[in-house]
Every structure is written in C-alpha cells, then in structure tokens.
Design a protein around this motif. Sequence first.
Motif, PDB file in Angstrom:
ATOM      1  N   ALA A  26       0.841  -1.192   0.000  1.00  0.00           N
ATOM      2  CA  ALA A  26       0.000   0.000   0.000  1.00  0.00           C
ATOM      3  C   ALA A  26       0.880   1.248   0.000  1.00  0.00           C
ATOM      4  CB  ALA A  26      -0.924   0.005   1.215  1.00  0.00           C
ATOM      5  N   ALA A  27       0.644   2.103  -0.963  1.00  0.00           N
ATOM      6  CA  ALA A  27       1.428   3.332  -1.073  1.00  0.00           C
ATOM      7  C   ALA A  27       0.929   4.382  -0.086  1.00  0.00           C
ATOM      8  CB  ALA A  27       1.332   3.870  -2.497  1.00  0.00           C
ATOM      9  N   HIS A  28       1.781   5.344   0.172  1.00  0.00           N
ATOM     10  CA  HIS A  28       1.465   6.513   0.992  1.00  0.00           C
ATOM     11  C   HIS A  28       0.879   6.155   2.350  1.00  0.00           C
ATOM     12  CE1 HIS A  28       2.496   8.901  -2.432  1.00  0.00           C
ATOM     13  NE2 HIS A  28       1.630   8.231  -3.171  1.00  0.00           N
ATOM     14  N   GLY A  29       1.448   5.137   2.957  1.00  0.00           N
ATOM     15  CA  GLY A  29       1.011   4.752   4.291  1.00  0.00           C
ATOM     16  C   GLY A  29      -0.402   4.224   4.345  1.00  0.00           C
ATOM     17  N   GLY A  30      -0.962   3.827   3.214  1.00  0.00           N
ATOM     18  CA  GLY A  30      -2.325   3.305   3.194  1.00  0.00           C
ATOM     19  C   GLY A  30      -3.386   4.391   3.198  1.00  0.00           C
ATOM     20  N   GLY A  31      -2.988   5.629   2.928  1.00  0.00           N
ATOM     21  CA  GLY A  31      -3.957   6.730   2.940  1.00  0.00           C
ATOM     22  C   GLY A  31      -4.429   7.015   4.357  1.00  0.00           C
ATOM     23  N   TYR A  32      -5.671   7.382   4.489  1.00  0.00           N
ATOM     24  CA  TYR A  32      -6.179   7.699   5.820  1.00  0.00           C
ATOM     25  C   TYR A  32      -6.660   6.469   6.592  1.00  0.00           C
ATOM     26  CZ  TYR A  32     -11.087   7.177   4.505  1.00  0.00           C
ATOM     27  OH  TYR A  32     -12.281   6.667   4.104  1.00  0.00           O
ATOM     28  N   ALA A  71       4.336   9.123   4.816  1.00  0.00           N
ATOM     29  CA  ALA A  71       3.138   9.654   5.451  1.00  0.00           C
ATOM     30  C   ALA A  71       3.184  11.169   5.610  1.00  0.00           C
ATOM     31  CB  ALA A  71       2.944   9.009   6.819  1.00  0.00           C
ATOM     32  N   HIS A  72       4.342  11.771   5.520  1.00  0.00           N
ATOM     33  CA  HIS A  72       4.537  13.222   5.602  1.00  0.00           C
ATOM     34  C   HIS A  72       4.190  13.817   6.960  1.00  0.00           C
ATOM     35  CE1 HIS A  72       5.411  13.412   1.368  1.00  0.00           C
ATOM     36  NE2 HIS A  72       4.296  12.776   1.094  1.00  0.00           N
ATOM     37  N   ASP A  73       3.932  13.004   7.947  1.00  0.00           N
ATOM     38  CA  ASP A  73       3.594  13.517   9.273  1.00  0.00           C
ATOM     39  C   ASP A  73       4.010  12.482  10.304  1.00  0.00           C
ATOM     40  OD1 ASP A  73       1.869  13.789  11.722  1.00  0.00           O
ATOM     41  OD2 ASP A  73       1.117  15.525  10.615  1.00  0.00           O
ATOM     42  N   PRO A  74       4.796  12.872  11.294  1.00  0.00           N
ATOM     43  CA  PRO A  74       5.264  11.886  12.276  1.00  0.00           C
ATOM     44  C   PRO A  74       4.136  11.252  13.089  1.00  0.00           C
ATOM     45  CG  PRO A  74       5.965  14.113  12.892  1.00  0.00           C
ATOM     46  CD  PRO A  74       5.356  14.209  11.534  1.00  0.00           C
ATOM     47  N   HIS A  75       3.056  11.982  13.332  1.00  0.00           N
ATOM     48  CA  HIS A  75       1.930  11.423  14.089  1.00  0.00           C
ATOM     49  C   HIS A  75       1.229  10.325  13.281  1.00  0.00           C
ATOM     50  CE1 HIS A  75       2.488  14.546  17.039  1.00  0.00           C
ATOM     51  NE2 HIS A  75       2.410  15.454  16.082  1.00  0.00           N
ATOM     52  N   VAL A  76       1.075  10.563  11.999  1.00  0.00           N
ATOM     53  CA  VAL A  76       0.446   9.571  11.125  1.00  0.00           C
ATOM     54  C   VAL A  76       1.338   8.336  11.019  1.00  0.00           C
ATOM     55  CG1 VAL A  76      -0.322   9.116   8.754  1.00  0.00           C
ATOM     56  CG2 VAL A  76      -0.856  11.303   9.841  1.00  0.00           C
ATOM     57  N   LEU A  77       2.632   8.556  10.900  1.00  0.00           N
ATOM     58  CA  LEU A  77       3.566   7.428  10.814  1.00  0.00           C
ATOM     59  C   LEU A  77       3.542   6.587  12.095  1.00  0.00           C
ATOM     60  CD1 LEU A  77       5.689   5.905   9.242  1.00  0.00           C
ATOM     61  CD2 LEU A  77       7.392   7.529  10.099  1.00  0.00           C
ATOM     62  N   GLY A  88       5.747  -4.375   8.921  1.00  0.00           N
ATOM     63  CA  GLY A  88       5.034  -4.147   7.677  1.00  0.00           C
ATOM     64  C   GLY A  88       5.245  -2.778   7.089  1.00  0.00           C
ATOM     65  N   CYS A  89       6.077  -1.947   7.715  1.00  0.00           N
ATOM     66  CA  CYS A  89       6.324  -0.591   7.231  1.00  0.00           C
ATOM     67  C   CYS A  89       7.753  -0.469   6.739  1.00  0.00           C
ATOM     68  CB  CYS A  89       6.103   0.425   8.346  1.00  0.00           C
ATOM     69  SG  CYS A  89       4.433   0.424   8.998  1.00  0.00           S
ATOM     70  N   SER A  90       7.919   0.238   5.657  1.00  0.00           N
ATOM     71  CA  SER A  90       9.252   0.409   5.108  1.00  0.00           C
ATOM     72  C   SER A  90       9.353   1.739   4.405  1.00  0.00           C
ATOM     73  CB  SER A  90       9.579  -0.721   4.133  1.00  0.00           C
ATOM     74  OG  SER A  90      10.880  -0.567   3.648  1.00  0.00           O
ATOM     75  N   SER A  91      10.572   2.138   4.160  1.00  0.00           N
ATOM     76  CA  SER A  91      10.834   3.358   3.417  1.00  0.00           C
ATOM     77  C   SER A  91      10.229   3.244   2.036  1.00  0.00           C
ATOM     78  CB  SER A  91      12.346   3.578   3.327  1.00  0.00           C
ATOM     79  OG  SER A  91      12.615   4.607   2.404  1.00  0.00           O
ATOM     80  N   ALA A  92       9.755   4.343   1.514  1.00  0.00           N
ATOM     81  CA  ALA A  92       9.128   4.335   0.194  1.00  0.00           C
ATOM     82  C   ALA A  92      10.130   4.071  -0.917  1.00  0.00           C
ATOM     83  CB  ALA A  92       8.439   5.678  -0.047  1.00  0.00           C
ATOM     84  N   ARG A  93      11.410   4.064  -0.619  1.00  0.00           N
ATOM     85  CA  ARG A  93      12.426   3.869  -1.652  1.00  0.00           C
ATOM     86  C   ARG A  93      12.963   2.451  -1.695  1.00  0.00           C
ATOM     87  NH1 ARG A  93      15.572   8.140  -3.884  1.00  0.00           N
ATOM     88  NH2 ARG A  93      14.287   9.969  -3.815  1.00  0.00           N
ATOM     89  N   THR A  94      12.389   1.521  -0.952  1.00  0.00           N
ATOM     90  CA  THR A  94      12.881   0.150  -0.996  1.00  0.00           C
ATOM     91  C   THR A  94      11.824  -0.763  -1.570  1.00  0.00           C
ATOM     92  OG1 THR A  94      12.097  -0.339   1.221  1.00  0.00           O
ATOM     93  CG2 THR A  94      14.349   0.487   1.037  1.00  0.00           C
TER      94      THR A  94
END
Length: 139
Positions: A26-32, A71-77, A88-94
């Motif tokens: 899932a891209a962009h942290g899965g959205g909202y 995610a562009h926001d530490p709280h969301v991350l 299940g979370c990884s950098s968007a560049r890997t």
Amino acid sequence: MEHAVALSHLIFSGVLFRHPGLTLIAAHGGGYLPTHIGRADHAWRARTDAAADCAHAPSSYLRRPYFDSLAHDPHVLRELVRVAGAAGCSSARTSPSTWGPGPGRRPARGGPVRHRPPPSPRRQRRRAPHAPTAPAVQP
C-alpha cells in the motif's frame, strides 16, 4: 483517499479473508485508513451489511499488507506503525524484498530496487541550439 478506498474494498469484500497468501503493498502509508480504522471497525460491529463478507474486524487485516512510510507527518507514521506493525512498514524507496520475509511469508525474489545515480551537473546542462542567422539585408 484512493488508497484507503481500495484497501477498504479488499477488506470488506472478503478478498483478504479468502486469499490469505495475497501480498499487498500500500502506497502513501495506506492513505487515511490506518489512522481511521476505528470507523471501519465500528461499522463492522454495528452494521450487518458491513460484516456480511468480512469475517473479522477490519483492523485485524492491517497487519497483512506492506505499507510504505511516506506519510509526511510523524503522528500519522506512529499510528501506522501502531496498527500495521513495524515489520510491515518500510521506506518508500525500498522494495519488499529488502524488508525480509514476515512471519509465515516467503522471501521475495530479486534484490533491492537499484536506482540510477543522479546525472552529473555537467550532463544536466544542455546547450541551447544555435539559432540560424538571418542573411544581411543590403540597402
């Protein structure tokens, strides 16, 4: 928004339940969705039509996909890591193969995505094409 809608359709339609070996990224942290999964769980408990094809609470499926951490926001991350798990979370560049296999998952084929190095500043400069010169006009 599209990421959350797509994941919600996969969860509520029962696709993730019927296909336990399906691997998703899932891209962009899965959205909202990861930050608002409580709404989906409430709908699953309160509405029979929401639970018709979804065997378990929607939040239980968020540990299945891989999520990029863009995610562009530490709280969301932080919330994404809380509901989806750090594995299940990884950098968007890997690529998923660099994360290593999760519990019960086979390793992905191939290696990490190879990125092209940025071009040197010398190659970035392009010379403007020479404009043709107009012939001199004789009086």
